[in-house]
Design an enzyme around this catalytic site. Structure first.
Site, PDB file in Angstrom:
ATOM      1  N   LYS A 215       0.824  -1.205   0.000  1.00 19.20           N
ATOM      2  CA  LYS A 215       0.000   0.000   0.000  1.00 19.20           C
ATOM      3  C   LYS A 215       0.861   1.260   0.000  1.00 19.20           C
ATOM      4  CE  LYS A 215      -3.336   2.955   0.737  1.00 19.20           C
ATOM      5  NZ  LYS A 215      -4.261   3.389  -0.323  1.00 19.20           N
ATOM      6  N   CYS A 269      -3.710  10.105   1.654  1.00 20.67           N
ATOM      7  CA  CYS A 269      -2.739   9.024   1.430  1.00 20.67           C
ATOM      8  C   CYS A 269      -1.388   9.508   0.907  1.00 20.67           C
ATOM      9  CB  CYS A 269      -3.313   7.995   0.456  1.00 20.67           C
ATOM     10  SG  CYS A 269      -4.576   6.929   1.163  1.00 20.67           S
TER      11      CYS A 269
END
Length: 419
Positions: A215, A269
């Site tokens: 991720k 993010c």
């Protein structure tokens, strides 16, 4: 045949990831309880309403609540599986702040029983899922944890990072592949049984640390490529060359796909996750660190350009279009546009700065203390302004005709008005 989860599921955190995940599962016939510390969010979801803007989510939430499959509460109930979808911001030193994850794990520990599944969805540094296991183990010594040996484990703990794009969450949460990393292979398989309820993409099983790292790598990859585009923009500006034209021409090469430059990089993010890699291996992650520094500096450069342009006027008025971190959403987390506006207003305290955004109805807290700032409609702001700064390419802004911009200094950071 692969196992599919049956039972009751609780999701901790009803934000941009937790709520869509709750809906995706609830609409597959599973009873889902959404848990959040914010009573206003709990009240909204309980009424079948959505506390933020995301296409198709409102209808899905309303339907899931009406069916009785989705409920919301501030108190964690007993359940057969728990998904942690809480924020993981970074501290002042850019290390990961895992306090929300720890609080969630400690809540879950009090409710755990044999056979339960715990999934961490929050983006986290490698080793966090293992740490969640330790936090739970410290509070529940009566339960055998996966780290004690797969065969004797009473509960199953895994990591399944979200990987959706705001504005397309309800599509991508179903269609995208999912990575599920367990503390043991059995943990990964048990966690995957939840995602088989709704995920149409491939479910890829691995270990927890690899899932955590994958991720972070996804977002660091985007960040490095955005930094390249922003650096090309700076180089072209120095050489008095049109960066947009250079990128357009370069992208005609069959193996080149340069992204568009902008005023910075935002969202929950990309501006955060690469620092988790840097923190884990600072000597090795030199390119990732440099990319972050390039992108972090970008709002300062854009604001500096606007301040310089303002010196041409005796008493200029500036219109800044856009506050969200990307187009056509209401998400302002880590938005570079907010930083640009704040830097302009701070550098030019006597100058009137008008801000327009169709998705924002009040100034964010970062801007609330600036006396020379005010929200205004886009057309009105453009009409009054001497300098127009496009920071976010919302669709309504792209329809502003060039005739409205005539005679004004225009700084289009997104290239939306080039055609």
């Amino acid at each position: 045949m692969s196992e599919v989860f049956k039972g009751r599921l609780a999701i901790l955190g009803l934000g941009y990831i937790g709520l869509p995940t709750a809906v995706a599962i609830a609409t597959r016939g599973v009873d889902v309880v959404g848990v959040d510390i914010n009573p206003a969010i709990v009240a909204a979801v309980s009424r079948g309403e959505v506390p933020f803007t995301e296409p198709d989510l409102a209808v899905a939430v309303s339907g899931a609540v009406a069916m009785g499959r989705l409920t919301a509460t501030c108190e964690l109930p007993e359940a057969d599986a728990f998904i942690i979808a809480v924020p993981t911001p970074f501290n002042e030193d850019r290390s990961a702040n895992l306090s929300y994850v720890k609080a969630a794990a400690e809540q879950i520990a009090s409710r755990l029983k044999v056979g339960n599944i715990v999934v961490l969805e929050s983006t986290s540094p490698p080793g966090t899922t293992e740490q969640v296991c330790r936090w739970i183990s410290a509070l529940r010594p009566d339960l055998r944890m996966p780290l004690d040996g797969e065969n004797g484990a009473d509960v199953y703990i895994a990591h399944c990072p979200e990987r959706v794009l705001p504005g397309r969450i309800m599509i991508e949460i179903v269609t995208n592949d999912r990575v599920v990393g367990g503390l043991t292979p059995k943990c990964a398989e048990k966690a995957a049984s939840i995602y088989r309820l709704f995920a149409q993409g491939e479910i890829l099983l691995t270990d927890a640390a690899s899932a955590e790292m994958a991720k972070l790598v996804e977002n660091a990859y985007r960040d490095v490529n955005l930094a390249f585009a922003n650096e090309i923009s700076l180089v072209c500006e120095t050489l008095h060359i049109d960066a947009w034209e250079v990128i357009r021409l370069a992208n005609r090469h069959p193996r080149v796909n340069i992204l568009n430059p902008g005023p910075g990089v935002g969202g929950h993010c990309i501006p955060v996750d690469p620092w988790f890699i840097v923190g884990a291996a600072p000597e090795q992650a030199r390119l990732i660190r440099t990319a972050r520094e390039v992108n972090d500096q970008r709002p300062h450069h854009v604001a500096g350009q606007v301040v310089e342009k303002a010196q041409r006027f005796r008493s200029p008025k500036i219109a800044c279009l856009g506050l969200t971190f990307k187009a056509n959403v209401d998400d302002v987390r880590e938005s570079p546009a907010i930083e640009v506006v704040d830097l302009i207003a701070k550098s030019l305290p006597e100058v009137e700065v008008m801000v327009a955004d169709p998705y924002v109805d009040k100034l964010p807290k970062e801007l609330s203390g600036r006396d020379n700032l005010r929200l205004e409609g886009a057309y009105s702001a453009v009409e009054k302004a001497d300098i127009v700064v496009l920071l976010v390419e919302h669709d309504p802004f792209k329809t502003i005709r060039h005739t409205r911009l005539g005679g004004k200094v225009v700084y289009d950071t997104r290239g939306a008005w080039r055609q």
